[in-house]
Write a protein that holds these residues in place. Structure first.
Motif, PDB file in Angstrom:
ATOM      1  N   ALA A 548       0.828  -1.207   0.000  1.00  0.00           N
ATOM      2  CA  ALA A 548       0.000   0.000   0.000  1.00  0.00           C
ATOM      3  C   ALA A 548       0.858   1.251   0.000  1.00  0.00           C
ATOM      4  O   ALA A 548       0.534   2.256  -0.664  1.00  0.00           O
ATOM      5  CB  ALA A 548      -0.940  -0.007   1.203  1.00  0.00           C
ATOM      6  N   GLY A 549       1.963   1.212   0.747  1.00  0.00           N
ATOM      7  CA  GLY A 549       2.871   2.355   0.758  1.00  0.00           C
ATOM      8  C   GLY A 549       3.445   2.634  -0.613  1.00  0.00           C
ATOM      9  O   GLY A 549       3.565   3.801  -1.023  1.00  0.00           O
ATOM     10  N   ARG A 550       3.808   1.573  -1.337  1.00  0.00           N
ATOM     11  CA  ARG A 550       4.371   1.765  -2.683  1.00  0.00           C
ATOM     12  C   ARG A 550       3.307   2.232  -3.672  1.00  0.00           C
ATOM     13  O   ARG A 550       3.556   3.077  -4.529  1.00  0.00           O
ATOM     14  CB  ARG A 550       5.025   0.467  -3.163  1.00  0.00           C
ATOM     15  CG  ARG A 550       6.297   0.103  -2.392  1.00  0.00           C
ATOM     16  CD  ARG A 550       6.993  -1.090  -3.028  1.00  0.00           C
ATOM     17  NE  ARG A 550       6.208  -2.320  -2.917  1.00  0.00           N
ATOM     18  CZ  ARG A 550       6.335  -3.200  -1.936  1.00  0.00           C
ATOM     19  NH1 ARG A 550       7.193  -2.971  -0.935  1.00  0.00           N
ATOM     20  NH2 ARG A 550       5.605  -4.308  -1.926  1.00  0.00           N
ATOM     21  N   ILE A 551       2.096   1.665  -3.571  1.00  0.00           N
ATOM     22  CA  ILE A 551       1.035   2.031  -4.516  1.00  0.00           C
ATOM     23  C   ILE A 551       0.694   3.508  -4.396  1.00  0.00           C
ATOM     24  O   ILE A 551       0.586   4.227  -5.406  1.00  0.00           O
ATOM     25  CB  ILE A 551      -0.230   1.178  -4.275  1.00  0.00           C
ATOM     26  CG1 ILE A 551       0.034  -0.302  -4.534  1.00  0.00           C
ATOM     27  CG2 ILE A 551      -1.374   1.664  -5.182  1.00  0.00           C
ATOM     28  CD1 ILE A 551      -1.088  -1.215  -4.054  1.00  0.00           C
ATOM     29  N   TYR A 552       0.510   3.949  -3.173  1.00  0.00           N
ATOM     30  CA  TYR A 552      -0.038   5.289  -2.956  1.00  0.00           C
ATOM     31  C   TYR A 552       0.995   6.288  -2.427  1.00  0.00           C
ATOM     32  O   TYR A 552       0.637   7.417  -2.081  1.00  0.00           O
ATOM     33  CB  TYR A 552      -1.226   5.209  -1.993  1.00  0.00           C
ATOM     34  CG  TYR A 552      -2.365   4.383  -2.557  1.00  0.00           C
ATOM     35  CD1 TYR A 552      -3.049   4.789  -3.695  1.00  0.00           C
ATOM     36  CD2 TYR A 552      -2.739   3.174  -1.960  1.00  0.00           C
ATOM     37  CE1 TYR A 552      -4.082   4.028  -4.226  1.00  0.00           C
ATOM     38  CE2 TYR A 552      -3.772   2.409  -2.482  1.00  0.00           C
ATOM     39  CZ  TYR A 552      -4.440   2.842  -3.618  1.00  0.00           C
ATOM     40  OH  TYR A 552      -5.472   2.095  -4.140  1.00  0.00           O
ATOM     41  N   GLY A 553       2.269   5.884  -2.386  1.00  0.00           N
ATOM     42  CA  GLY A 553       3.301   6.792  -1.934  1.00  0.00           C
ATOM     43  C   GLY A 553       3.110   7.250  -0.505  1.00  0.00           C
ATOM     44  O   GLY A 553       3.421   8.395  -0.158  1.00  0.00           O
ATOM     45  N   GLU A 554       2.641   6.339   0.348  1.00  0.00           N
ATOM     46  CA  GLU A 554       2.321   6.670   1.733  1.00  0.00           C
ATOM     47  C   GLU A 554       3.420   6.138   2.644  1.00  0.00           C
ATOM     48  O   GLU A 554       3.532   4.932   2.889  1.00  0.00           O
ATOM     49  CB  GLU A 554       0.970   6.066   2.116  1.00  0.00           C
ATOM     50  CG  GLU A 554       0.532   6.355   3.540  1.00  0.00           C
ATOM     51  CD  GLU A 554       0.465   7.845   3.831  1.00  0.00           C
ATOM     52  OE1 GLU A 554       1.257   8.309   4.671  1.00  0.00           O
ATOM     53  OE2 GLU A 554      -0.367   8.534   3.194  1.00  0.00           O
ATOM     54  N   GLU A 555       4.263   7.035   3.141  1.00  0.00           N
ATOM     55  CA  GLU A 555       5.407   6.642   3.953  1.00  0.00           C
ATOM     56  C   GLU A 555       4.981   5.980   5.259  1.00  0.00           C
ATOM     57  O   GLU A 555       5.668   5.089   5.772  1.00  0.00           O
ATOM     58  CB  GLU A 555       6.278   7.856   4.243  1.00  0.00           C
ATOM     59  CG  GLU A 555       7.581   7.529   4.960  1.00  0.00           C
ATOM     60  CD  GLU A 555       8.483   6.610   4.149  1.00  0.00           C
ATOM     61  OE1 GLU A 555       9.248   5.831   4.767  1.00  0.00           O
ATOM     62  OE2 GLU A 555       8.423   6.659   2.904  1.00  0.00           O
ATOM     63  N   ALA A 556       3.841   6.400   5.820  1.00  0.00           N
ATOM     64  CA  ALA A 556       3.390   5.833   7.094  1.00  0.00           C
ATOM     65  C   ALA A 556       3.155   4.326   6.968  1.00  0.00           C
ATOM     66  O   ALA A 556       3.482   3.557   7.891  1.00  0.00           O
ATOM     67  CB  ALA A 556       2.124   6.533   7.569  1.00  0.00           C
ATOM     68  N   TYR A 557       2.602   3.897   5.837  1.00  0.00           N
ATOM     69  CA  TYR A 557       2.400   2.466   5.631  1.00  0.00           C
ATOM     70  C   TYR A 557       3.753   1.740   5.572  1.00  0.00           C
ATOM     71  O   TYR A 557       3.911   0.643   6.124  1.00  0.00           O
ATOM     72  CB  TYR A 557       1.616   2.214   4.347  1.00  0.00           C
ATOM     73  CG  TYR A 557       0.142   2.516   4.435  1.00  0.00           C
ATOM     74  CD1 TYR A 557      -0.574   2.278   5.595  1.00  0.00           C
ATOM     75  CD2 TYR A 557      -0.551   3.017   3.331  1.00  0.00           C
ATOM     76  CE1 TYR A 557      -1.931   2.543   5.674  1.00  0.00           C
ATOM     77  CE2 TYR A 557      -1.914   3.285   3.398  1.00  0.00           C
ATOM     78  CZ  TYR A 557      -2.603   3.053   4.568  1.00  0.00           C
ATOM     79  OH  TYR A 557      -3.942   3.318   4.631  1.00  0.00           O
ATOM     80  N   ALA A 558       4.710   2.328   4.889  1.00  0.00           N
ATOM     81  CA  ALA A 558       6.028   1.696   4.777  1.00  0.00           C
ATOM     82  C   ALA A 558       6.688   1.565   6.143  1.00  0.00           C
ATOM     83  O   ALA A 558       7.315   0.533   6.457  1.00  0.00           O
ATOM     84  CB  ALA A 558       6.905   2.514   3.833  1.00  0.00           C
TER      85      ALA A 558
END
Length: 785
Positions: A548-558
Motif C-alpha cells: 500500500a505504501g508503494r502504490i499510494y506513496g504513503e510513507e506511514a504504511y512503509a
C-alpha cells in the motif's frame, strides 16, 4: 447502453425464488444489415436465435450493477422472419455465484441502427412468459450456488424458440426499477461443443437392500433466514434422495468409441459416457421416449474406485432431472457444470439416447500463449494449467467452475498473473477490481472489511481477514501489469478503510492479535494455530502495508510495515524455524508456542521476514528438507519431524516462487512434475489439493504456467507497464524449450535447444520492448536469427 429497452419481469414474481422467464420477439431480416441483441438480467440468461444457441450471461457485476452483453445475430439469421428467444432464471437466493437481487430481464434487438424489439416497448415489445417446464421447488445445487435443474417436459416444449409456437399463455409483466449498467468488457466465449470420447459402460441398477442415510448437506439443512432456499418439506421432488436409494447391480464394461450412435435404455438401466478430460459448460442430451419416462443425469470429474460416478463427492448435487411425456427432446442445461464423466439413469419408462454433448463455457483467449519442451510431463502440466485457467476465468477469477464459481481473493492473486501470461491482457482483473470498487458498502461485514469472495452474498457475516490483505498485494501487481490507474486511485479509500479496520486489532507490540471471523492460512495444521498472535498473518500484514505504501506513496504504511516485520522476526524465530503462534496466558503475558508449520516458513521467506544471507541454515533446510514429497526421517539439514507439512494452497505455490527466486530451477521442474503430473494425466486439469477429495479443477492451480514460462522457458520477468523483458537461461535439465507469450504490444517468441555445451536460442520481441538476456546455465550461449 440501451436505446429503448426497460427492465421487466412477470408481475408479482420479481422476488420469488427460482422462476424461469421467457421473452420472445419476431422480426424481419434481409441478412444484409448488421444485427445484434443487447441484453442483461438477474440472475442468468441464455439467448436462442431461430432455435440455435447464441449466448449466455451476463458477465459478473457487483451489487446494484449489471453488465450488458451484445451478441451478434448475423450467423443465425435467415432472410424473412426470425425468432429471438431469451430464457432467464431468476433465483433470488444468496450465494457465492449469483447475487440475491430482484429478477429482471432487459433486452433489445437492433438491426441496421433501428430497434426491432425491446422489453417494455409499446411499439415493438417482446412477448413475456413464465416457462412452465422448470420445476421451481427443488433443492439447492450447493451451499455456494443456487438451484439444481429439474424439468417436466411435454412434446414441443422448445418449439417456441424457433417458430410461432408459444410456450405458455402470455404473462402480465411489470417494469422494474431502473438499473445501473456497466460494459461487459471481457471477451465473449466461443461455446465450442464437445462430444463424448467413449461410452465406458452400461449397467443395471435397483433399489438397494441397505441404502445409505439420505444426504443432508448444509444446502438442505441450513435453509432459513440467513440461507435462502426451499426446506426439505417444501420440495416438489428431491432427486438426491431417490438416486441415493439406488445401487448398481451389474456393469458391462465394454468400452465403445462414441461416434454419435443411438443407445436404448430401459427403466433400471444406466449408461456412462466419458469426455476424455474435465470440461466445463452446458450439459446436453438428446433422446426419444415412447412412454412416460423419468431420467436423471449425474456427473463428476473423476470415477470412484469401482468405476462409477459419485454425484455427491464435492458436497454438491451433480444431478439434472427430467420427467417427460412421449416425444423427442433436446435438453441443454441452463447452468454450467464441470465433468469428465456423465451417467444417464432411466428411473422410469425407457428412452433412446441419440446425442450427448457439453457446450463449453470458457475463456476465449487462453490459447494465445504457447509452450512446448523436451519433457512430455511438463507439456501435459502446461496444457492442464491452461485448461484450468480457461474454465475458471470466463468473466471473473473463480476458485472452481463446479461447486462454487466464486471470485475468491488470494486465489485471484495467482490467477490474475496467468491471465496476463496466457492472454496478454488484464481485462478480467480490471472487472474484478471494479466489482470491489463500486458498491457503497458490503452488507453483513464490519466497516472497512472487504468480502473474501465477490460478487457474492455473505449473509452469515463470515469473512477472511487474510484474504483482504492479499487484495492489496494483487492491486500492486495489477498496477505493474499496466492496470487501470483510475481504478487503482479510486480504490484508495477502500484500502485506507481496510487498514483502519486492522488497526483496531494491533496489540502493544504492533502486531495483529485475535482477529475476527475466519482467519485462514491454508488447509493444513497451520489453521489450528490462528488464535492469539498468528505470525504468518502478521507476515502477510507487513507485506500488504508495504505494498500500500508503494502504490499510494504513503510513507506511514512503509514505516508500519518495517516495524511489523522486525517484531515478527524477533518474536517468531526460535533459533531453527519460525513459530506460528503466540497466545496470552492467564496472567496476561504473551507466551510463544512451539507450534511450527512448513507453510509458516514459506510465508517468512516469501514476504522477506528473513532470507538466505541472514539465516543460511534455516534457508538451506527450507529448500532441501521440505517439499510436497518430503521425507522427514532423512533430512538434509535440520530435524523437521515436528514441523507440520504444508498443503497445496498457498504453501506449495509459495514454495515454487521461492525455488524460482533462488535458483534451483531443475529441482523446481522436478517438483512440478511430481506434484502436478498425475493431475494432468488423470483429469486434464489441476486440483485444489494433492488428492481428489475436493475440486479437480481449480483456478489458482493454473499459476504453474508462470513457473513454466519463467523457469523452463526462461522468460524471467516481464514488466508490461515499463515495457521491459528479462530472459535468463539456467541449467534446468531440459534439452529444448519453446514458447510464445502475448503482450498488449505484440508477442514474445522464445525457443532454445541444447547441443553439447551450447545453448542455441531465438528470441523475437515487439520493437518497443527493452530486452535483457542473462546466462546462468554454465554453457555457452549463442543467439540465432
Amino acid at each position: 447502453m440501451f436505446q429503448e429497452a426497460l427492465p421487466l419481469w412477470p408481475s408479482g414474481l420479481a422476488e420469488s425464488m427460482n422462476v424461469t422467464c421467457g421473452i420472445k420477439a419476431r422480426f424481419m431480416s434481409d441478412r444484409q444489415s448488421p444485427a445484434l441483441v443487447r441484453v442483461t438480467a438477474s440472475s442468468r440468461y441464455r439467448v436462442f436465435v431461430n432455435g440455435l444457441f447464441c449466448g449466455h450471461g451476463p458477465a459478473t457485476g457487483p451489487h446494484g450493477y449489471y453488465r450488458v452483453d451484445e451478441w451478434n445475430l448475423a450467423p443465425y439469421l435467415s432472410s424473412g422472419e426470425n425468432h429471438v428467444a431469451i430464457e432467464t432464471a431468476g433465483y433470488n437466493v444468496n450465494s457465492f455465484y449469483v447475487l440475491d437481487q430482484p429478477s429482471f430481464v432487459q433486452a433489445e434487438i437492433e438491426q441496421g441502427g433501428r430497434i426491432e424489439a425491446a422489453t417494455g416497448s409499446e411499439g415493438h415489445p417482446f412477448d413475456v412468459f413464465v416457462l412452465p417446464e422448470r420445476v421451481r421447488r427443488v433443492q439447492r445445487y450447493s451451499f455456494q450456488r443456487a438451484f439444481i435443474e429439474a424439468y417436466e417436459f411435454t412434446p414441443g416444449v422448445h418449439d417456441w424458440r424457433s417458430s410461432e409456437a408459444l410456450p405458455a399463455a402470455p404473462a402480465p409483466w411489470e417494469l422494474q426499477a431502473e438499473k445501473q449498467l456497466l460494459p461487459r468488457r471481457v471477451g465473449y466465449p466461443r461455446f465450442e461443443v464437445a462430444l463424448p470420447t467413449d461410452i465406458l459402460a452400461t449397467g443395471n441398477f435397483a433399489v438397494s437392500d441397505s441404502p445409505a442415510p439420505p444426504w443432508r448437506d448444509r444446502s438442505l439443512t441450513g435453509v432459513g433466514p440467513a440461507f435462502k432456499g426451499y426446506r426439505v418439506e417444501e420440495l416438489a421432488l428431491l432427486p438426491t434422495d431417490e438416486i441415493g436409494k439406488l445401487a448398481m447391480t451389474g456393469w458391462s464394461r465394454e468400452t465403445k468409441r462414441y461416434e454419435g450412435q443411438s443407445l436404448p435404455l430401459q427403466a433400471g438401466e444406466a449408461a456412462l459416457f466419458a469426455f476424455g478430460r474435465n470440461l466445463t459448460g452446458f450439459v446436453g442430451l438428446e433422446w426419444t421416449v415412447s412412454e412416460k419416462s423419468r431420467i436423471a443425469l449425474t456427473f463428476d470429474e473423476i470415477l470412484t474406485e469401482d468405476g462409477d460416478v459419485d454425484h455427491l463427492r464435492l458436497d454438491v448435487a451433480n444431478v439434472i432431472y427430467a420427467s417427460c411425456e412421449p416425444g423427442t427432446y433436446s435438453l441443454e442445461s441452463l447452468e454450467p457444470y464441470t465433468l469428465q464423466y456423465l451417467k444417464v439413469l432411466v428411473l422410469e419408462g425407457g428412452c433412446l439416447i441419440t446425442g450427448s454433448s457439453i457446450r463449453e463455457y470458457a475463456n476465449p483467449y487462453a490459447d494465445r500463449g504457447l509452450f512446448a519442451s523436451s519433457d512430455d510431463t511438463l507439456n501435459a502440466v502446461f496444457e492442464a494449467a491452461r485448461e484450468s485457467f480457461r474454465q475458471n476465468a470466463v468473466d471473473v477469477f473463480m476458485d472452481c467452475p463446479s461447486r462454487e464459481r466464486a471470485g475468491w481473493l488470494c486465489d485471484s492473486f495467482f490467477t490474475a498473473r496467468v491471465e496476463a501470461d496466457l492472454t496478454g491482457d488484464s481485462i478480467i482483473e480490471r472487472n474484478f477490481f471494479e466489482n470491489y470498487l463500486l458498491p457503497d458498502s458490503f452488507a453483513f461485514l464490519p466497516e472497512g472489511m472487504i468480502p473474501m469472495c465477490y460478487p457474492a452474498d455473505h449473509n452469515d457475516g463470515v469473512f477472511i481477514p487474510n484474504w483482504a490483505l492479499w487484495f492489496v498485494l494483487q492491486l500492486e501487481e495489477f498496477r505493474d501489469r499496466g492496470g487501470d490507474e483510475a481504478t487503482i486511485a479510486a480504490l484508495r479509500p477502500r484500502v485506507d478503510a481496510l487498514f483502519r479496520y486492522f488497526a483496531g486489532f494491533r496489540n502493544e507490540f504492533g502486531l495483529l492479535e485475535n482477529l475476527e471471523s475466519w482467519v485462514f492460512i491454508e488447509w493444513s495444521k497451520a489453521n489450528e494455530f490462528i488464535s492469539g498472535i498468528n505470525y504468518p498473518t502478521n507476515m502477510l500484514y507487513a507485506a500488504a502495508l508495504a505494498a500500500a505504501g508503494r502504490i499510494y506513496g504513503e510513507e506511514a504504511y512503509a514505516e508500519e510495515a518495517a516495524a511489523v516485520k522486525q517484531t515478527v522476526r524477533e518474536h517468531s524465530f526460535d533459533g531453527t524455524f519460525f513459530v506460528d503462534q503466540a497466545i496470552e496466558d492467564e496472567q496476561g503475558e504473551i507466551e510463544i508456542t512451539d507450534h511450527r508449520t512448513e507453510v509458516c516458513q514459506y510465508y517468512a521467506a516469501y514476504f522477506g521476514i528473513a532470507d538466505a544471507e541472514e539465516l543460511p541454515a534455516w534457508f538451506e533446510s527450507l529448500m532441501r528438507d521440505f517439499s510436497p514429497s518430503r521425507n522427514a526421517d532423512e533430512p538434509y539439514v535440520a530435524d523437521i519431524r515436528d514441523v507440520h507439512p504444508a498443503n497445496a494452497f498457498v504453501g506449495y505455490y509459495l514454495r515454487m516462487e521461492l525455488l524460482s527466486r533462488h535458483g534451483p530451477s531443475a529441482q523446481l521442474l522436478e517438483e512440478i512434475k511430481a506434484f502436478f503430473g498425475k493431475m494432468a494425466f488423470r483429469t486434464g486439469t489441476l486440483w485444489e489439493h494433492n488428492g481428489t477429495q475436493a475440486s479437480c479443477n481449480h483456478g489458482f492451480a493454473s499459476h504453474v504456467v508462470r513457473a513454466l514460462y519463467r523457469d523452463a522457458l526462461g522468460i524471467q520477468s516481464l514488466n508490461r507497464d515499463q515495457g521491459t523483458l528479462d530472459v535468463v537461461f539456467t541449467d534446468n535439465g531440459l534439452t529444448s524449450c519453446s514458447g510464445m507469450m502475448p503482450t498488449p504490444v505484440g508477442d514474445i517468441a522464445l525457443s532454445w535447444r541444447v547441443e553439447n555445451d551450447t545453448i542455441y536460442y531465438r528470441l523475437k520481441v515487439p520493437p518497443t520492448m527493452a530486452v535483457s538476456v542473462e546466462n546462468r546455465s554454465g554453457k555457452q550461449l549463442v543467439g540465432e536469427e
